[in-house]
Motif scaffolding. Sequence first.
Motif, PDB file in Angstrom:
ATOM      1  N   LYS A  90       0.831  -1.212   0.000  1.00  0.00           N
ATOM      2  CA  LYS A  90       0.000   0.000   0.000  1.00  0.00           C
ATOM      3  C   LYS A  90       0.863   1.258   0.000  1.00  0.00           C
ATOM      4  O   LYS A  90       0.506   2.263  -0.633  1.00  0.00           O
ATOM      5  CB  LYS A  90      -0.922  -0.009   1.223  1.00  0.00           C
ATOM      6  CG  LYS A  90      -1.942   1.108   1.248  1.00  0.00           C
ATOM      7  CD  LYS A  90      -2.876   0.955   2.431  1.00  0.00           C
ATOM      8  CE  LYS A  90      -3.915   2.049   2.457  1.00  0.00           C
ATOM      9  NZ  LYS A  90      -4.832   1.921   3.610  1.00  0.00           N
ATOM     10  N   ALA A  91       1.997   1.203   0.692  1.00  0.00           N
ATOM     11  CA  ALA A  91       2.888   2.363   0.776  1.00  0.00           C
ATOM     12  C   ALA A  91       3.654   2.587  -0.524  1.00  0.00           C
ATOM     13  O   ALA A  91       3.827   3.729  -0.955  1.00  0.00           O
ATOM     14  CB  ALA A  91       3.859   2.194   1.937  1.00  0.00           C
ATOM     15  N   HIS A  92       4.094   1.514  -1.175  1.00  0.00           N
ATOM     16  CA  HIS A  92       4.972   1.644  -2.343  1.00  0.00           C
ATOM     17  C   HIS A  92       4.242   1.550  -3.686  1.00  0.00           C
ATOM     18  O   HIS A  92       4.742   2.073  -4.690  1.00  0.00           O
ATOM     19  CB  HIS A  92       6.075   0.587  -2.280  1.00  0.00           C
ATOM     20  CG  HIS A  92       7.019   0.777  -1.135  1.00  0.00           C
ATOM     21  ND1 HIS A  92       8.052   1.681  -1.172  1.00  0.00           N
ATOM     22  CD2 HIS A  92       7.064   0.192   0.095  1.00  0.00           C
ATOM     23  CE1 HIS A  92       8.710   1.644  -0.014  1.00  0.00           C
ATOM     24  NE2 HIS A  92       8.132   0.751   0.762  1.00  0.00           N
ATOM     25  N   TYR A  93       3.078   0.882  -3.720  1.00  0.00           N
ATOM     26  CA  TYR A  93       2.300   0.747  -4.952  1.00  0.00           C
ATOM     27  C   TYR A  93       0.828   1.070  -4.646  1.00  0.00           C
ATOM     28  O   TYR A  93      -0.043   0.193  -4.715  1.00  0.00           O
ATOM     29  CB  TYR A  93       2.418  -0.663  -5.530  1.00  0.00           C
ATOM     30  CG  TYR A  93       3.838  -1.046  -5.887  1.00  0.00           C
ATOM     31  CD1 TYR A  93       4.363  -0.712  -7.130  1.00  0.00           C
ATOM     32  CD2 TYR A  93       4.648  -1.725  -4.971  1.00  0.00           C
ATOM     33  CE1 TYR A  93       5.669  -1.049  -7.468  1.00  0.00           C
ATOM     34  CE2 TYR A  93       5.955  -2.059  -5.295  1.00  0.00           C
ATOM     35  CZ  TYR A  93       6.454  -1.715  -6.545  1.00  0.00           C
ATOM     36  OH  TYR A  93       7.745  -2.047  -6.875  1.00  0.00           O
ATOM     37  N   PRO A  94       0.548   2.327  -4.288  1.00  0.00           N
ATOM     38  CA  PRO A  94      -0.790   2.674  -3.777  1.00  0.00           C
ATOM     39  C   PRO A  94      -1.932   2.384  -4.748  1.00  0.00           C
ATOM     40  O   PRO A  94      -2.925   1.762  -4.363  1.00  0.00           O
ATOM     41  CB  PRO A  94      -0.678   4.178  -3.475  1.00  0.00           C
ATOM     42  CG  PRO A  94       0.526   4.654  -4.205  1.00  0.00           C
ATOM     43  CD  PRO A  94       1.453   3.492  -4.293  1.00  0.00           C
ATOM     44  N   ALA A  95      -1.801   2.821  -6.020  1.00  0.00           N
ATOM     45  CA  ALA A  95      -2.906   2.625  -6.967  1.00  0.00           C
ATOM     46  C   ALA A  95      -3.119   1.148  -7.316  1.00  0.00           C
ATOM     47  O   ALA A  95      -4.259   0.672  -7.259  1.00  0.00           O
ATOM     48  CB  ALA A  95      -2.678   3.459  -8.230  1.00  0.00           C
ATOM     49  N   PRO A  96      -2.075   0.385  -7.683  1.00  0.00           N
ATOM     50  CA  PRO A  96      -2.309  -1.050  -7.940  1.00  0.00           C
ATOM     51  C   PRO A  96      -2.876  -1.772  -6.726  1.00  0.00           C
ATOM     52  O   PRO A  96      -3.745  -2.645  -6.871  1.00  0.00           O
ATOM     53  CB  PRO A  96      -0.911  -1.569  -8.295  1.00  0.00           C
ATOM     54  CG  PRO A  96      -0.182  -0.373  -8.821  1.00  0.00           C
ATOM     55  CD  PRO A  96      -0.681   0.777  -8.019  1.00  0.00           C
ATOM     56  N   PHE A  97      -2.394  -1.423  -5.533  1.00  0.00           N
ATOM     57  CA  PHE A  97      -2.891  -2.087  -4.324  1.00  0.00           C
ATOM     58  C   PHE A  97      -4.377  -1.782  -4.114  1.00  0.00           C
ATOM     59  O   PHE A  97      -5.185  -2.687  -3.900  1.00  0.00           O
ATOM     60  CB  PHE A  97      -2.090  -1.636  -3.100  1.00  0.00           C
ATOM     61  CG  PHE A  97      -2.616  -2.186  -1.796  1.00  0.00           C
ATOM     62  CD1 PHE A  97      -2.278  -3.464  -1.386  1.00  0.00           C
ATOM     63  CD2 PHE A  97      -3.455  -1.433  -0.999  1.00  0.00           C
ATOM     64  CE1 PHE A  97      -2.777  -3.980  -0.196  1.00  0.00           C
ATOM     65  CE2 PHE A  97      -3.959  -1.936   0.187  1.00  0.00           C
ATOM     66  CZ  PHE A  97      -3.608  -3.214   0.590  1.00  0.00           C
ATOM     67  N   MET A  98      -4.762  -0.487  -4.193  1.00  0.00           N
ATOM     68  CA  MET A  98      -6.152  -0.113  -3.958  1.00  0.00           C
ATOM     69  C   MET A  98      -7.056  -0.638  -5.072  1.00  0.00           C
ATOM     70  O   MET A  98      -8.222  -0.992  -4.824  1.00  0.00           O
ATOM     71  CB  MET A  98      -6.276   1.401  -3.839  1.00  0.00           C
ATOM     72  CG  MET A  98      -5.630   1.996  -2.587  1.00  0.00           C
ATOM     73  SD  MET A  98      -6.212   1.248  -1.040  1.00  0.00           S
ATOM     74  CE  MET A  98      -7.953   1.682  -1.059  1.00  0.00           C
ATOM     75  N   ALA A  99      -6.530  -0.721  -6.308  1.00  0.00           N
ATOM     76  CA  ALA A  99      -7.323  -1.300  -7.400  1.00  0.00           C
ATOM     77  C   ALA A  99      -7.634  -2.764  -7.118  1.00  0.00           C
ATOM     78  O   ALA A  99      -8.763  -3.233  -7.352  1.00  0.00           O
ATOM     79  CB  ALA A  99      -6.570  -1.165  -8.726  1.00  0.00           C
ATOM     80  N   ALA A 100      -6.654  -3.485  -6.585  1.00  0.00           N
ATOM     81  CA  ALA A 100      -6.861  -4.896  -6.251  1.00  0.00           C
ATOM     82  C   ALA A 100      -7.860  -5.054  -5.110  1.00  0.00           C
ATOM     83  O   ALA A 100      -8.739  -5.926  -5.140  1.00  0.00           O
ATOM     84  CB  ALA A 100      -5.526  -5.535  -5.875  1.00  0.00           C
ATOM     85  N   VAL A 101      -7.752  -4.186  -4.094  1.00  0.00           N
ATOM     86  CA  VAL A 101      -8.670  -4.258  -2.955  1.00  0.00           C
ATOM     87  C   VAL A 101     -10.089  -3.918  -3.397  1.00  0.00           C
ATOM     88  O   VAL A 101     -11.058  -4.582  -3.005  1.00  0.00           O
ATOM     89  CB  VAL A 101      -8.208  -3.297  -1.833  1.00  0.00           C
ATOM     90  CG1 VAL A 101      -9.218  -3.280  -0.700  1.00  0.00           C
ATOM     91  CG2 VAL A 101      -6.846  -3.713  -1.304  1.00  0.00           C
ATOM     92  N   LEU A 102     -10.241  -2.873  -4.224  1.00  0.00           N
ATOM     93  CA  LEU A 102     -11.560  -2.499  -4.741  1.00  0.00           C
ATOM     94  C   LEU A 102     -12.162  -3.631  -5.576  1.00  0.00           C
ATOM     95  O   LEU A 102     -13.364  -3.920  -5.472  1.00  0.00           O
ATOM     96  CB  LEU A 102     -11.436  -1.234  -5.589  1.00  0.00           C
ATOM     97  CG  LEU A 102     -11.320   0.089  -4.829  1.00  0.00           C
ATOM     98  CD1 LEU A 102     -10.736   1.176  -5.723  1.00  0.00           C
ATOM     99  CD2 LEU A 102     -12.683   0.525  -4.300  1.00  0.00           C
ATOM    100  N   SER A 103     -11.340  -4.276  -6.391  1.00  0.00           N
ATOM    101  CA  SER A 103     -11.831  -5.370  -7.229  1.00  0.00           C
ATOM    102  C   SER A 103     -12.279  -6.564  -6.385  1.00  0.00           C
ATOM    103  O   SER A 103     -13.257  -7.242  -6.721  1.00  0.00           O
ATOM    104  CB  SER A 103     -10.744  -5.811  -8.221  1.00  0.00           C
ATOM    105  OG  SER A 103     -10.391  -4.753  -9.083  1.00  0.00           O
ATOM    106  N   ALA A 104     -11.578  -6.797  -5.283  1.00  0.00           N
ATOM    107  CA  ALA A 104     -11.916  -7.932  -4.422  1.00  0.00           C
ATOM    108  C   ALA A 104     -13.280  -7.750  -3.771  1.00  0.00           C
ATOM    109  O   ALA A 104     -13.981  -8.734  -3.498  1.00  0.00           O
ATOM    110  CB  ALA A 104     -10.841  -8.108  -3.348  1.00  0.00           C
ATOM    111  N   ASP A 105     -13.680  -6.480  -3.525  1.00  0.00           N
ATOM    112  CA  ASP A 105     -14.952  -6.208  -2.841  1.00  0.00           C
ATOM    113  C   ASP A 105     -15.937  -5.457  -3.722  1.00  0.00           C
ATOM    114  O   ASP A 105     -16.827  -4.772  -3.229  1.00  0.00           O
ATOM    115  CB  ASP A 105     -14.687  -5.393  -1.565  1.00  0.00           C
ATOM    116  CG  ASP A 105     -14.058  -6.217  -0.461  1.00  0.00           C
ATOM    117  OD1 ASP A 105     -14.544  -7.337  -0.233  1.00  0.00           O
ATOM    118  OD2 ASP A 105     -13.094  -5.753   0.165  1.00  0.00           O
TER     119      ASP A 105
END
Length: 524
Positions: A141-156
């Motif tokens: 989340k700290a180093h790859y914020p957009a890819p991380f949040m995109a993955a979390v959003l997709s999961a839910d």
Amino acid sequence: DIVALVALFRPGPLQSGMVDDFINRKHGRAKIDYPHPSLEPVLKPTYGTILYQEQVMQIAQVLAGYTLGGADMLRRAMGKKKPEEMAKQRSIFVKGSLDRGVQEAVATHIFDLMEKFAAYGFNKSHSAAYALVSYQTAWLKAHYPAPFMAAVLSADMDNTEKVVHLVDECRQMAIKLKAPHVNLCDYAFTAQDTLTIHYGLGALKGAGEAALFGIISERKAKGAYTDLFNFCNRIDLRKVNRRILETLIRAGALDGLGPNRASLMESLSTALQAGEQHSRNDSAGQNDLFGFAAHSGSAQSQRMTVVPEWEEGPLLDAEKETLGLYLSGHPIDRYEKELKNFVSCRISELRPDRKQTVVIAGLIAGLRMVKTKKGDKMAIITLDDRSGRIDMAVFSDMYHKNIELLAMDKLLIVTGEVTLDDFSGGLRMKVKELFDIDHARGQYAKRLVITVSGQNLSKEFVPTLAAALIPYKAGTCRIFIDYRKNGVKASLALGDEWSVRLSDELLRNLGRMKEPDSVELQYS
């Protein structure tokens, strides 16, 4: 896990004493007191808090003389939560503790703590696994914020409430979330770069998975859609029905395929008929002998029915209905100029160290009704002004007095004192007074000024203005006409009998009139 938290926020390997030092500073204590000296080696790393199931077993052995097998039986009994077995274990634990010189009150209290822990506790290996996953996800989340949040959003993405919460977190992280669009987005949320995310079409309410995959596959195979008619000609209308197309329009996913969303909705029937005809011709193997089909897109575009765009309120409401949130704008934006007249600061500017009464405004983004210990009703509301959010408690007397104002997406103006919420670590507001925008206008607005130009004034202006004002008469806000003609200005005050009750509907009706150059509220 407190050890995991210390590891996350302190660089390098954990050193002896780090955890105690962290806890001492967190709780402002120089010394830790333990229930019994013999428990210090068991509980010292956790400041008297039970973290692991192994600690329950160790406490039972050290304090009450349990064997290792007996301690494991106690752990199992707590996990199963059988009343008769727990009563038996309590008796054994207290007796064993008394035999070792521990006071009965202390032994009973510690058993109560262990019993409470059993409702949520894990073994040490399980906790360690959670700590590792926490560290890994925090690093991503700290180093790859957009890819991380995109993955979390997709999961839910099937859970709208979670998507709304995560989108709000993206805003706090300064991540730009681009609106859904059939020419840009995939089914899941995707990262364009480290701080930009494309909305996932799969998160739209009422849009089927098969329909969306068909739309995306066609775009990837044959290129972007050029207009509404081109779109309806190319998609499989057996999978994409009218309801799904309306959802896409209301969500903004077809923006650019027509003049505006209202025109897209108005032209949808014609486009669907053309698309169905095109599909039938394709199925029958009918082709244009002279090649005019290549130019059909532009010809069809000319059949687009052009109408004025929806007003901001209905447009944003359509987004909220299909996405679960406001994306292209926020309802509070249209009140921003007015709110500056009686709001002391925005939510993002609140500071708990300033002991002062503040006035803030925002939409109710969360609403939870609860009962007090006395059985009275109260509400916990979350106010959102787009700059931030804050929770506030509306206690019983104020709850019953303002119950009609407590509804989702209602704009409120709140007076109160801001404090730090020890539980969440965020801010909390103690509400002293709350009211809606109409009440605020009535309390703070000095006059309603209608500016008109004599050159453009028609004979119908006066009767039309009177008809617009009559339903709102018997109010407290005076009406002034600013009349301008040939470089001359005059301010005409209508009589007291024309004072009005201010409301959104009145301002909208006046704004729709042809003659006024402007309609403006002036505040004291």
